[in-house]
Design a protein around this motif. Structure first.
Motif, PDB file in Angstrom:
ATOM      1  N   ARG A   1       0.827  -1.214   0.000  1.00 28.20           N
ATOM      2  CA  ARG A   1       0.000   0.000   0.000  1.00 28.20           C
ATOM      3  C   ARG A   1       0.858   1.259   0.000  1.00 28.20           C
ATOM      4  O   ARG A   1       0.516   2.254  -0.647  1.00 28.20           O
ATOM      5  CB  ARG A   1      -0.965  -0.025   1.180  1.00 28.20           C
ATOM      6  CG  ARG A   1      -1.957  -1.181   1.095  1.00 28.20           C
ATOM      7  CD  ARG A   1      -3.012  -1.120   2.187  1.00 28.20           C
ATOM      8  NE  ARG A   1      -3.884  -2.279   2.091  1.00 28.20           N
ATOM      9  CZ  ARG A   1      -3.758  -3.385   2.827  1.00 28.20           C
ATOM     10  NH1 ARG A   1      -2.815  -3.441   3.754  1.00 28.20           N
ATOM     11  NH2 ARG A   1      -4.570  -4.399   2.661  1.00 28.20           N
ATOM     12  N   LEU A   2       1.959   1.222   0.718  1.00 28.83           N
ATOM     13  CA  LEU A   2       2.870   2.362   0.692  1.00 28.83           C
ATOM     14  C   LEU A   2       3.439   2.564  -0.718  1.00 28.83           C
ATOM     15  O   LEU A   2       3.497   3.701  -1.221  1.00 28.83           O
ATOM     16  CB  LEU A   2       4.011   2.150   1.694  1.00 28.83           C
ATOM     17  CG  LEU A   2       3.642   2.308   3.173  1.00 28.83           C
ATOM     18  CD1 LEU A   2       4.693   1.658   4.066  1.00 28.83           C
ATOM     19  CD2 LEU A   2       3.499   3.785   3.522  1.00 28.83           C
ATOM     20  N   ALA A   3       3.827   1.477  -1.358  1.00 25.53           N
ATOM     21  CA  ALA A   3       4.386   1.574  -2.710  1.00 25.53           C
ATOM     22  C   ALA A   3       3.361   2.097  -3.699  1.00 25.53           C
ATOM     23  O   ALA A   3       3.711   2.840  -4.633  1.00 25.53           O
ATOM     24  CB  ALA A   3       4.910   0.202  -3.144  1.00 25.53           C
ATOM     25  N   GLU A   4       2.099   1.719  -3.516  1.00 29.71           N
ATOM     26  CA  GLU A   4       1.050   2.199  -4.422  1.00 29.71           C
ATOM     27  C   GLU A   4       0.908   3.713  -4.375  1.00 29.71           C
ATOM     28  O   GLU A   4       0.500   4.328  -5.353  1.00 29.71           O
ATOM     29  CB  GLU A   4      -0.280   1.530  -4.071  1.00 29.71           C
ATOM     30  CG  GLU A   4      -0.344   0.055  -4.457  1.00 29.71           C
ATOM     31  CD  GLU A   4      -1.613  -0.633  -3.983  1.00 29.71           C
ATOM     32  OE1 GLU A   4      -1.875  -1.769  -4.452  1.00 29.71           O
ATOM     33  OE2 GLU A   4      -2.340  -0.052  -3.145  1.00 29.71           O
ATOM     34  N   LEU A   5       1.260   4.329  -3.246  1.00 33.39           N
ATOM     35  CA  LEU A   5       1.240   5.783  -3.146  1.00 33.39           C
ATOM     36  C   LEU A   5       2.612   6.395  -3.421  1.00 33.39           C
ATOM     37  O   LEU A   5       2.807   7.604  -3.266  1.00 33.39           O
ATOM     38  CB  LEU A   5       0.763   6.212  -1.748  1.00 33.39           C
ATOM     39  CG  LEU A   5      -0.727   6.572  -1.645  1.00 33.39           C
ATOM     40  CD1 LEU A   5      -1.589   5.330  -1.861  1.00 33.39           C
ATOM     41  CD2 LEU A   5      -1.034   7.195  -0.290  1.00 33.39           C
ATOM     42  N   GLY A   6       3.564   5.561  -3.840  1.00 36.53           N
ATOM     43  CA  GLY A   6       4.890   6.057  -4.163  1.00 36.53           C
ATOM     44  C   GLY A   6       5.731   6.401  -2.953  1.00 36.53           C
ATOM     45  O   GLY A   6       6.673   7.194  -3.053  1.00 36.53           O
ATOM     46  N   LEU A   7       5.427   5.795  -1.797  1.00 37.17           N
ATOM     47  CA  LEU A   7       6.138   6.098  -0.560  1.00 37.17           C
ATOM     48  C   LEU A   7       7.117   4.983  -0.222  1.00 37.17           C
ATOM     49  O   LEU A   7       6.783   3.803  -0.330  1.00 37.17           O
ATOM     50  CB  LEU A   7       5.141   6.287   0.584  1.00 37.17           C
ATOM     51  CG  LEU A   7       4.124   7.416   0.376  1.00 37.17           C
ATOM     52  CD1 LEU A   7       3.090   7.419   1.497  1.00 37.17           C
ATOM     53  CD2 LEU A   7       4.826   8.761   0.290  1.00 37.17           C
ATOM     54  N   GLU A   8       8.318   5.354   0.219  1.00 40.19           N
ATOM     55  CA  GLU A   8       9.364   4.375   0.462  1.00 40.19           C
ATOM     56  C   GLU A   8      10.104   4.649   1.776  1.00 40.19           C
ATOM     57  O   GLU A   8      11.303   4.928   1.793  1.00 40.19           O
ATOM     58  CB  GLU A   8      10.367   4.365  -0.695  1.00 40.19           C
ATOM     59  CG  GLU A   8       9.754   3.953  -2.032  1.00 40.19           C
ATOM     60  CD  GLU A   8      10.784   3.941  -3.149  1.00 40.19           C
ATOM     61  OE1 GLU A   8      11.886   4.521  -2.962  1.00 40.19           O
ATOM     62  OE2 GLU A   8      10.503   3.353  -4.205  1.00 40.19           O
ATOM     63  N   PRO A   9       9.415   4.532   2.903  1.00 38.96           N
ATOM     64  CA  PRO A   9      10.157   4.587   4.173  1.00 38.96           C
ATOM     65  C   PRO A   9      11.026   3.347   4.294  1.00 38.96           C
ATOM     66  O   PRO A   9      10.817   2.351   3.583  1.00 38.96           O
ATOM     67  CB  PRO A   9       9.039   4.579   5.219  1.00 38.96           C
ATOM     68  CG  PRO A   9       7.936   3.813   4.566  1.00 38.96           C
ATOM     69  CD  PRO A   9       7.986   4.204   3.110  1.00 38.96           C
ATOM     70  N   HIS A  10      11.989   3.386   5.195  1.00 37.51           N
ATOM     71  CA  HIS A  10      12.779   2.189   5.455  1.00 37.51           C
ATOM     72  C   HIS A  10      11.928   1.241   6.284  1.00 37.51           C
ATOM     73  O   HIS A  10      11.547   1.556   7.407  1.00 37.51           O
ATOM     74  CB  HIS A  10      14.062   2.534   6.206  1.00 37.51           C
ATOM     75  CG  HIS A  10      14.926   1.345   6.485  1.00 37.51           C
ATOM     76  ND1 HIS A  10      15.307   0.445   5.507  1.00 37.51           N
ATOM     77  CD2 HIS A  10      15.476   0.892   7.641  1.00 37.51           C
ATOM     78  CE1 HIS A  10      16.042  -0.497   6.041  1.00 37.51           C
ATOM     79  NE2 HIS A  10      16.166  -0.256   7.337  1.00 37.51           N
ATOM     80  N   ARG A  11      11.598   0.070   5.726  1.00 36.23           N
ATOM     81  CA  ARG A  11      10.700  -0.870   6.395  1.00 36.23           C
ATOM     82  C   ARG A  11      11.510  -2.019   6.989  1.00 36.23           C
ATOM     83  O   ARG A  11      12.396  -2.573   6.341  1.00 36.23           O
ATOM     84  CB  ARG A  11       9.662  -1.415   5.414  1.00 36.23           C
ATOM     85  CG  ARG A  11       8.731  -0.350   4.869  1.00 36.23           C
ATOM     86  CD  ARG A  11       7.568  -0.936   4.084  1.00 36.23           C
ATOM     87  NE  ARG A  11       8.002  -1.758   2.969  1.00 36.23           N
ATOM     88  CZ  ARG A  11       7.934  -3.083   2.924  1.00 36.23           C
ATOM     89  NH1 ARG A  11       7.428  -3.759   3.952  1.00 36.23           N
ATOM     90  NH2 ARG A  11       8.332  -3.738   1.865  1.00 36.23           N
ATOM     91  N   VAL A  12      11.161  -2.365   8.229  1.00 38.66           N
ATOM     92  CA  VAL A  12      11.858  -3.422   8.953  1.00 38.66           C
ATOM     93  C   VAL A  12      10.821  -4.391   9.502  1.00 38.66           C
ATOM     94  O   VAL A  12       9.813  -3.961  10.076  1.00 38.66           O
ATOM     95  CB  VAL A  12      12.690  -2.847  10.120  1.00 38.66           C
ATOM     96  CG1 VAL A  12      13.365  -3.966  10.900  1.00 38.66           C
ATOM     97  CG2 VAL A  12      13.704  -1.836   9.606  1.00 38.66           C
ATOM     98  N   VAL A  13      11.055  -5.688   9.327  1.00 39.66           N
ATOM     99  CA  VAL A  13      10.228  -6.705   9.969  1.00 39.66           C
ATOM    100  C   VAL A  13      10.998  -7.210  11.184  1.00 39.66           C
ATOM    101  O   VAL A  13      12.091  -7.771  11.058  1.00 39.66           O
ATOM    102  CB  VAL A  13       9.913  -7.878   9.019  1.00 39.66           C
ATOM    103  CG1 VAL A  13       9.084  -8.940   9.735  1.00 39.66           C
ATOM    104  CG2 VAL A  13       9.170  -7.371   7.781  1.00 39.66           C
TER     105      VAL A  13
END
Length: 376
Positions: free
Chosen positions: A150-162
């Motif tokens: 969903r973040l990518a669909e809005l063009g957003l790229e925070p650093h994501r960590v699992v």
């Protein structure tokens, strides 16, 4: 004006949503982060929830998603055979706005977002501060993956960590701000160690008795204490590793019976009373029980501490000879009565008069009005 726009206008007019965040809320609507299937309360459903599908009932789905209410997006950590406990959600917009206001992030601030969930808060932070300023951590791989899409669909790229949010993400620190969307009973020491001195941690904080406080903690210099105050009344889902124990049925007869000196309704008189009581009865969780054949006559307030002590008090005829049952090393109902008495003696303080100090080694100390006035 659509429902979401009306909601934002109402929050702005009420002073809950400042202009510095209004654009982020407009460019990252909650609906973009809510899955097509959500859970709504339904007393007729076995779990207490029923699935509401966007494909089947788009009008109902949009009404929930663009409302000011919480939207439950997961039950029982994703299991299909659980009891029906909400474990992930899209938070109430008013609470999200309040937490971001207390976070007081400004241009150039770096933020560690604990509990990605749907991804909505991470998106708001990205819209306000830029993708590179935001690191977001989620413990559930499936939830994290869906948020990433969903973040990518809005063009957003925070650093994501699992990973485990209690550990933070040291590789990206130190951060200017840490923002958590899951409640804790103890502020994790890694959060303090990963925040710059003078930085701010905003997190829901509660006790098993009352999950009700929003803590704004200002981080001290290295090796020094950090102090914070509870700035609002909120209730968020618990961080998984800090969830309170379940209240189970007593496994033995009571070793003490007697009348109650307190109407049990007053043990939860309001959020301020419950919060104050919870601070003084550590580890105690509550549950209301009754028998279907006689709900009013059998209604009891049950307490346990997960360490061998339990108590219950009858609502009907609460000062009768057999109203209170207690067992174990602690007399839990006596503790609740004493804690409420202390709250009254303090002048019935609201929860925003309480605060928390965290030492350099991670010990927590609660206080009223001032760090020098520790709770006894």
């Amino acid at each position: 004006m659509d429902q979401y726009a009306q909601l934002l206008a109402a929050l702005t007019e009420a002073g809950a949503l400042g202009e510095e965040w209004r654009g982020a809320f407009e460019r990252a609507p909650r609906s973009a982060f809510v899955p097509d299937g959500i859970w709504v309360e339904d007393s007729d459903a076995p779990s207490g929830y029923r699935l509401l599908s966007k494909a089947v009932d788009p009008v109902g789905w949009w009404a929930e998603v663009d409302s000011g209410r919480q939207v439950v997006t997961q039950l029982d950590d994703g299991r299909t055979d659980g009891p029906g406990v909400a474990t992930s959600s899209g938070s109430m917009p008013s609470l999200v706005a309040s937490m971001l206001r207390h976070l007081d992030a400004t241009d150039g601030s770096t933020v560690l977002d604990i509990g990605t969930g749907t991804g909505w808060t991470a998106a708001l932070l990205c819209r306000r501060l830029g993708d590179g300023a935001v690191t977001t951590v989620e413990v559930d791989p499936a939830v994290a993956a869906a948020a990433g899409v969903r973040l990518a669909e809005l063009g957003l790229e925070p650093h994501r960590v699992v990973g485990d949010g209690l550990l933070g993400h040291p590789a990206g620190g130190p951060y200017d701000r840490i923002h958590s969307t899951a409640a804790v009973q103890r502020v994790p020491l890694p959060w303090i160690e990963q925040t710059r001195p003078g930085g701010v941690i905003v997190t829901p904080w509660g006790t098993p008795y009352a999950n009700a406080g929003l803590l704004r903690l200002e981080v001290g210099e290295r090796g020094r204490q950090s102090h914070g105050r509870f700035v609002g009344d909120v209730s968020f889902m618990w961080m998984r590793a800090q969830r309170p124990h379940a209240v189970t049925a007593p496994d033995r007869p009571p070793d003490h019976r007697g009348p109650s000196p307190l109407d049990p309704d007053l043990a939860e008189e309001n959020v301020h009373a419950a919060f104050a009581i919870g601070l003084r009865v550590p580890g105690v969780r509550t549950l209301h029980t009754w028998q279907a054949a006689d709900p009013s006559g059998t209604h009891r307030f049950r307490l346990s501490d997960d360490a061998g002590s339990w108590a219950s008090v009858r609502f009907h005829d609460w000062d009768g000879a057999d109203a209170v049952h207690q067992s174990g090393p602690r007399r839990l109902w006596d503790e609740v009565v004493a804690a409420r008495r202390a709250w009254l003696e303090d002048g019935r303080p609201e929860l925003t008069r309480f605060g928390l100090t965290v030492t350099a080694t991670g010990d927590q100390h609660l206080w009223l009005d001032d760090p020098g006035n520790a709770l006894s």
